[in-house]
Design a protein around this motif. Structure first.
Motif, PDB file in Angstrom:
ATOM      1  N   ASP A  12      10.002  12.463 109.095  1.00  0.00           N
ATOM      2  CA  ASP A  12       9.613  13.954 109.903  1.00  0.00           C
ATOM      3  C   ASP A  12      10.654  14.805 110.241  1.00  0.00           C
ATOM      4  O   ASP A  12      10.969  16.016 109.694  1.00  0.00           O
ATOM      5  CB  ASP A  12       8.620  14.101 110.944  1.00  0.00           C
ATOM      6  N   ILE A  13      11.800  13.973 110.902  1.00  0.00           N
ATOM      7  CA  ILE A  13      13.268  14.638 111.372  1.00  0.00           C
ATOM      8  C   ILE A  13      13.982  15.000 110.285  1.00  0.00           C
ATOM      9  O   ILE A  13      14.434  16.402 110.109  1.00  0.00           O
ATOM     10  CB  ILE A  13      14.051  13.869 112.303  1.00  0.00           C
ATOM     11  N   LYS A  14      14.138  14.225 109.108  1.00  0.00           N
ATOM     12  CA  LYS A  14      14.864  14.651 107.822  1.00  0.00           C
ATOM     13  C   LYS A  14      14.205  15.858 107.208  1.00  0.00           C
ATOM     14  O   LYS A  14      14.782  16.811 106.863  1.00  0.00           O
ATOM     15  CB  LYS A  14      14.721  13.338 106.907  1.00  0.00           C
ATOM     16  N   VAL A  15      12.815  15.780 106.929  1.00  0.00           N
ATOM     17  CA  VAL A  15      12.417  17.023 106.380  1.00  0.00           C
ATOM     18  C   VAL A  15      12.566  18.305 107.322  1.00  0.00           C
ATOM     19  O   VAL A  15      12.675  19.248 106.696  1.00  0.00           O
ATOM     20  CB  VAL A  15      10.607  16.577 106.392  1.00  0.00           C
ATOM     21  N   ARG A  16      12.218  18.226 108.496  1.00  0.00           N
ATOM     22  CA  ARG A  16      12.567  19.509 109.309  1.00  0.00           C
ATOM     23  C   ARG A  16      13.797  19.792 109.276  1.00  0.00           C
ATOM     24  O   ARG A  16      13.929  21.015 109.392  1.00  0.00           O
ATOM     25  CB  ARG A  16      12.231  18.990 111.000  1.00  0.00           C
ATOM     26  N   GLU A  17      14.816  18.879 109.405  1.00  0.00           N
ATOM     27  CA  GLU A  17      16.256  19.330 109.244  1.00  0.00           C
ATOM     28  C   GLU A  17      16.518  19.867 107.901  1.00  0.00           C
ATOM     29  O   GLU A  17      17.352  20.878 107.907  1.00  0.00           O
ATOM     30  CB  GLU A  17      17.087  18.332 109.521  1.00  0.00           C
ATOM     31  N   GLN A  18      16.153  19.471 106.930  1.00  0.00           N
ATOM     32  CA  GLN A  18      16.237  20.112 105.386  1.00  0.00           C
ATOM     33  C   GLN A  18      15.831  21.302 105.607  1.00  0.00           C
ATOM     34  O   GLN A  18      16.314  22.482 104.977  1.00  0.00           O
ATOM     35  CB  GLN A  18      15.732  19.169 104.491  1.00  0.00           C
ATOM     36  N   GLU A  19      14.491  21.558 106.143  1.00  0.00           N
ATOM     37  CA  GLU A  19      13.864  23.032 106.242  1.00  0.00           C
ATOM     38  C   GLU A  19      14.826  23.883 106.926  1.00  0.00           C
ATOM     39  O   GLU A  19      15.061  25.129 106.658  1.00  0.00           O
ATOM     40  CB  GLU A  19      12.429  22.783 106.693  1.00  0.00           C
ATOM     41  N   ASN A  20      15.283  23.541 108.152  1.00  0.00           N
ATOM     42  CA  ASN A  20      16.082  24.200 109.046  1.00  0.00           C
ATOM     43  C   ASN A  20      17.296  24.658 108.131  1.00  0.00           C
ATOM     44  O   ASN A  20      18.012  25.685 108.218  1.00  0.00           O
ATOM     45  CB  ASN A  20      16.595  23.673 110.156  1.00  0.00           C
ATOM     46  N   LYS A  46      25.233  15.170  94.803  1.00  0.00           N
ATOM     47  CA  LYS A  46      24.311  14.344  94.812  1.00  0.00           C
ATOM     48  C   LYS A  46      23.622  13.977  96.020  1.00  0.00           C
ATOM     49  O   LYS A  46      22.813  13.218  96.442  1.00  0.00           O
ATOM     50  CB  LYS A  46      24.725  12.861  94.121  1.00  0.00           C
ATOM     51  N   SER A  47      24.446  14.424  97.245  1.00  0.00           N
ATOM     52  CA  SER A  47      24.098  14.119  98.516  1.00  0.00           C
ATOM     53  C   SER A  47      22.917  14.874  99.063  1.00  0.00           C
ATOM     54  O   SER A  47      22.680  16.094  98.578  1.00  0.00           O
ATOM     55  CB  SER A  47      25.363  14.767  99.463  1.00  0.00           C
ATOM     56  N   GLU A  48      22.048  14.319  99.667  1.00  0.00           N
ATOM     57  CA  GLU A  48      20.771  14.879 100.001  1.00  0.00           C
ATOM     58  C   GLU A  48      20.981  15.718 101.410  1.00  0.00           C
ATOM     59  O   GLU A  48      20.047  16.554 101.677  1.00  0.00           O
ATOM     60  CB  GLU A  48      19.817  13.698 100.536  1.00  0.00           C
ATOM     61  N   TYR A  49      22.154  15.739 101.506  1.00  0.00           N
ATOM     62  CA  TYR A  49      22.584  16.787 102.678  1.00  0.00           C
ATOM     63  C   TYR A  49      23.464  17.962 102.206  1.00  0.00           C
ATOM     64  O   TYR A  49      23.996  18.797 102.997  1.00  0.00           O
ATOM     65  CB  TYR A  49      23.229  16.170 103.906  1.00  0.00           C
ATOM     66  N   MET A  50      23.400  18.360 100.986  1.00  0.00           N
ATOM     67  CA  MET A  50      24.198  19.428 100.146  1.00  0.00           C
ATOM     68  C   MET A  50      23.151  20.421  99.793  1.00  0.00           C
ATOM     69  O   MET A  50      22.470  19.784  98.972  1.00  0.00           O
ATOM     70  CB  MET A  50      25.357  18.655  99.356  1.00  0.00           C
ATOM     71  N   ILE A  51      23.363  21.573 100.099  1.00  0.00           N
ATOM     72  CA  ILE A  51      22.356  22.637  99.396  1.00  0.00           C
ATOM     73  C   ILE A  51      23.114  23.739  98.687  1.00  0.00           C
ATOM     74  O   ILE A  51      24.318  24.135  99.223  1.00  0.00           O
ATOM     75  CB  ILE A  51      21.333  23.267 100.526  1.00  0.00           C
ATOM     76  N   GLU A  52      22.762  24.111  97.658  1.00  0.00           N
ATOM     77  CA  GLU A  52      23.288  25.320  96.927  1.00  0.00           C
ATOM     78  C   GLU A  52      22.545  26.251  96.847  1.00  0.00           C
ATOM     79  O   GLU A  52      21.305  26.143  96.661  1.00  0.00           O
ATOM     80  CB  GLU A  52      23.540  24.716  95.544  1.00  0.00           C
ATOM     81  N   LEU A 107      26.463  29.995  97.312  1.00  0.00           N
ATOM     82  CA  LEU A 107      26.840  29.598  98.775  1.00  0.00           C
ATOM     83  C   LEU A 107      26.481  27.971  98.588  1.00  0.00           C
ATOM     84  O   LEU A 107      25.253  27.708  98.476  1.00  0.00           O
ATOM     85  CB  LEU A 107      25.917  30.307  99.841  1.00  0.00           C
ATOM     86  N   ILE A 108      27.533  27.200  99.112  1.00  0.00           N
ATOM     87  CA  ILE A 108      26.987  25.743  99.457  1.00  0.00           C
ATOM     88  C   ILE A 108      27.089  25.326 100.705  1.00  0.00           C
ATOM     89  O   ILE A 108      28.063  25.824 101.433  1.00  0.00           O
ATOM     90  CB  ILE A 108      28.333  24.941  98.397  1.00  0.00           C
ATOM     91  N   GLY A 109      26.059  24.569 100.944  1.00  0.00           N
ATOM     92  CA  GLY A 109      26.015  24.014 102.355  1.00  0.00           C
ATOM     93  C   GLY A 109      25.917  22.655 102.554  1.00  0.00           C
ATOM     94  O   GLY A 109      25.361  22.169 101.751  1.00  0.00           O
ATOM     95  N   VAL A 110      27.014  22.085 103.426  1.00  0.00           N
ATOM     96  CA  VAL A 110      26.909  20.546 103.749  1.00  0.00           C
ATOM     97  C   VAL A 110      26.360  20.232 105.159  1.00  0.00           C
ATOM     98  O   VAL A 110      27.058  21.062 106.224  1.00  0.00           O
ATOM     99  CB  VAL A 110      28.245  20.097 103.552  1.00  0.00           C
ATOM    100  N   ALA A 111      25.281  19.649 105.219  1.00  0.00           N
ATOM    101  CA  ALA A 111      24.778  19.438 106.357  1.00  0.00           C
ATOM    102  C   ALA A 111      25.831  18.458 107.440  1.00  0.00           C
ATOM    103  O   ALA A 111      26.545  17.871 106.891  1.00  0.00           O
ATOM    104  CB  ALA A 111      23.585  18.782 106.427  1.00  0.00           C
ATOM    105  N   ASP A 112      25.789  19.002 108.651  1.00  0.00           N
ATOM    106  CA  ASP A 112      26.618  18.273 109.804  1.00  0.00           C
ATOM    107  C   ASP A 112      25.700  17.033 110.068  1.00  0.00           C
ATOM    108  O   ASP A 112      24.827  17.149 111.047  1.00  0.00           O
ATOM    109  CB  ASP A 112      27.086  19.134 110.752  1.00  0.00           C
ATOM    110  N   THR A 113      25.942  15.637 109.444  1.00  0.00           N
ATOM    111  CA  THR A 113      25.146  14.830 109.873  1.00  0.00           C
ATOM    112  C   THR A 113      25.210  14.379 111.366  1.00  0.00           C
ATOM    113  O   THR A 113      24.471  13.501 111.815  1.00  0.00           O
ATOM    114  CB  THR A 113      25.394  13.508 108.895  1.00  0.00           C
TER     115      THR A 113
END
Length: 594
Positions: free
Chosen positions: A46-54, A254-260, A274-280
């Protein structure tokens, strides 16, 4: 059915400690651990899904603001391209620089100022009109430093407008530039010279948009050639930066924490994204907090029930083990009571039942011993009775014949006092030998006591006297035989014998609100508090009395026997003053004369 019974028998063969341990592991430990692990996995997901949505929302917000800035610049470029007065001023051939400057100060200088905004760094117009002087917002193009960036790409496009990025090395503000360039070819009548507009975006605003999400996301603005134009955290306002070739291919994509996020599908924004890389670190912190919370909950869920189960099972196991050990002692003919706190549960009921059984066994054993001793005592009593019968065949007759002979001799000689004493002694002996040990009226007990006092009066003469204070209504009440005379005899023997003169005994029998009070009062030598305490202790014990007072003990025992402890026997004494002994019988235990 037999198989089930066989399984139950197998369970019964398991030791109690192993059963408790098995119940604890299977019913508490494993379920608690399994539930907490499942809860941790679901919470982490749930935390991962919520963070991906954020992250997605942050990307959309940043992309929307950037696209708004670019769209504003494109709209401004089209407004400039539609200004015919500006076309006429730029397409004119000036005879001298003085003519241009006059036009500039009169019209061109403030023409582009009105298009400025917070998102626009600079607005410029490029032209190949050589009669115009380069300066401020108007630039004359050549092959050198004043060439328009992205001009070749603009000529190839069909829309006449595009977004370019480049590194500005000249001027007062060198650094990365993001510009919207467009052709000014709206009016064919003003086509003597080529004209282009260039609107530079405020890069610091772009940085502020990207850096707004640095707590959870690192953003990069990438152009159509996969070059990083602006990256959050790499530059601050007022500093210079440079374009970096950073292809977004390979493992990074391929990272699950990278969004285009594409900025749009328009021709002038083709390839921009715009490419976003999550701060893990933020995500790892959330996962660590969730893990610590689950571990704390797991510890509480295990420790608290474990302590409670330990206390409860230890209570059961300790008492059952005690019960088993004492039952083993019973097998070895040792009948010991279980001396522990029994409790009110089923095990406590078993322990109480066991103790009751042991008490009954002790009672039965004592009864058997008492029966054996009683049988032996009966045998001895029977022998003594036979001997006593043989002796009593002669002793009473001999005693009464002797008293009769003394009475005849005293009558002939006129010994009046001796005659009365002999008569009293004869009546006293007849009552002692003829009456059984039971309840008699108070009047008869007083008559018997009077006979004894008459004999004592004969012994001491004028040195001794006695009185009676009897309630008439109490004379018919029944009391134990020989319950007053021994008190009188004890007073004469221990209280008055050491007194030289003025010896007095008073016998009272009064009815009070609660019962009958019988007292024997003397004015003898009395006793101090220590002797009185020792006398009361000896009277209630079973040890032989060394100092006499057997009569007091006999009266006390007989009263206890007849009234089962309801009688109140008291002795009050003071050294040199006298002694007051007697008892109180409640009305509920008194009987009238039949």
């Amino acid at each position: 059915m037999r198989k089930k019974i066989w399984m139950f028998h197998k369970v019964n063969d398991i030791p109690l400690r192993s059963k408790f341990l098995l119940i604890y592991v299977l019913s508490i430990l494993l379920p608690v651990i399994t539930i907490n692990l499942f809860f941790y996995q679901r919470t982490s997901a749930d935390i991962k899904v919520r963070e991906q949505e954020n992250l997605r929302k942050s990307m959309e917000r940043a992309a929307g603001e950037l696209l708004g800035m670019i769209d504003e610049s494109v709209a401004l470029s089209r407004m400039i391209a539609a200004d015919d007065s500006l076309y006429e001023a730029l397409d004119r051939t000036y005879r001298s620089p003085v003519d241009y400057y006059n036009e500039y100060h009169g019209f061109l200088r403030d023409k582009l100022t009105r298009y400025m905004s917070a998102n626009i760094l600079e607005v410029r117009i490029y032209t190949d009109n050589q009669t115009i002087q380069t300066g401020s917002h108007y630039i004359v193009m050549d092959q050198g430093a004043t060439s328009l960036p992205g001009l070749k790409q603009l000529e190839k496009t069909s829309g006449g407008i595009m977004v370019v990025d480049y590194n500005e090395t000249s001027g007062f503000n060198p650094g990365t530039r993001i510009s919207v360039i467009g052709k000014m070819d709206t009016y064919d009548s003003y086509a003597n010279y080529a004209k282009y507009s260039k609107i530079d975006l405020e890069v610091s605003r772009v940085y502020s948009i990207l850096n707004r999400e640095t707590d959870s996301l690192q953003l990069r603005l990438v152009d159509g050639t996969n070059r990083t134009v602006v990256s959050s955290g790499d530059i601050t306002e007022g500093n210079s930066g440079a374009l970096v070739d950073m292809p977004m291919t390979g493992d990074n994509t391929k990272s699950e924490y990278m969004i285009e996020k594409s900025l749009g599908n328009l021709a002038y924004l083709k390839g921009w994204k715009l490419i976003g890389v999550a701060d893990t670190r933020h995500l790892d912190q959330l996962l660590e907090e969730a893990r610590n919370s689950i571990l704390g909950l797991l510890a509480i869920s295990i420790v608290v029930p474990s302590v409670l189960i330990y206390i409860i099972l230890r209570s059961y196991h300790y008492r059952v083990r005690k019960l088993a050990r004492h039952m083993e002692k019973v097998r070895n003919e040792r009948f010991d009571l279980i001396d522990i706190h029994e409790g009110r549960d089923e095990i406590g009921g078993l322990i109480r039942t066991f103790n009751m059984m042991i008490g009954m066994i002790h009672s039965l054993i004592n009864d058997v011993y008492k029966l054996e001793i009683r049988q032996k005592d009966l045998e001895l009593d029977r022998v003594r009775t036979e001997l006593s019968m043989l002796q009593s065949q002669m002793n009473p007759h001999f005693l009464f014949n002797t008293l009769n002979a003394l009475l005849v001799v005293s009558t002939k000689n006129g010994y009046t006092e001796v005659i009365e004493i002999i008569k009293s002694l004869s009546l006293l002996m007849r009552q002692l030998l003829s009456r059984s040990d039971n309840l008699i009226p108070l009047q008869e007990e007083l008559q018997f006591t009077t006979l004894y006092l008459q004999i004592e009066k004969f012994r001491f003469g004028e040195l001794f006297d006695y009185t009676f204070d009897i309630d008439p209504e109490a004379t018919t009440l029944r009391i134990p035989r020989m319950s007053i005379q021994p008190l009188v005899e004890n007073a004469c023997k221990h209280g008055l014998q050491a007194r030289k003169a003025g010896r007095l005994i008073k016998v009272t029998a009064k009815l009070s609100e609660s019962g009958l009070d019988v007292r024997v009062i003397d004015n003898g030598i009395g006793m101090d508090e220590g002797k009185l305490t020792q006398l009361l202790r000896d009277m209630r014990s079973d040890q032989p009395l060394d100092g006499g007072h057997v009569g007091l003990r006999n009266v006390y025992r007989r009263l206890e026997l007849f009234y089962a402890g309801d009688v109140n026997f008291t002795i009050n004494s003071e050294a040199g003053t006298g002694t007051d002994a007697g008892y109180h019988i409640p009305y509920a235990r008194l009987e009238l004369k039949e």
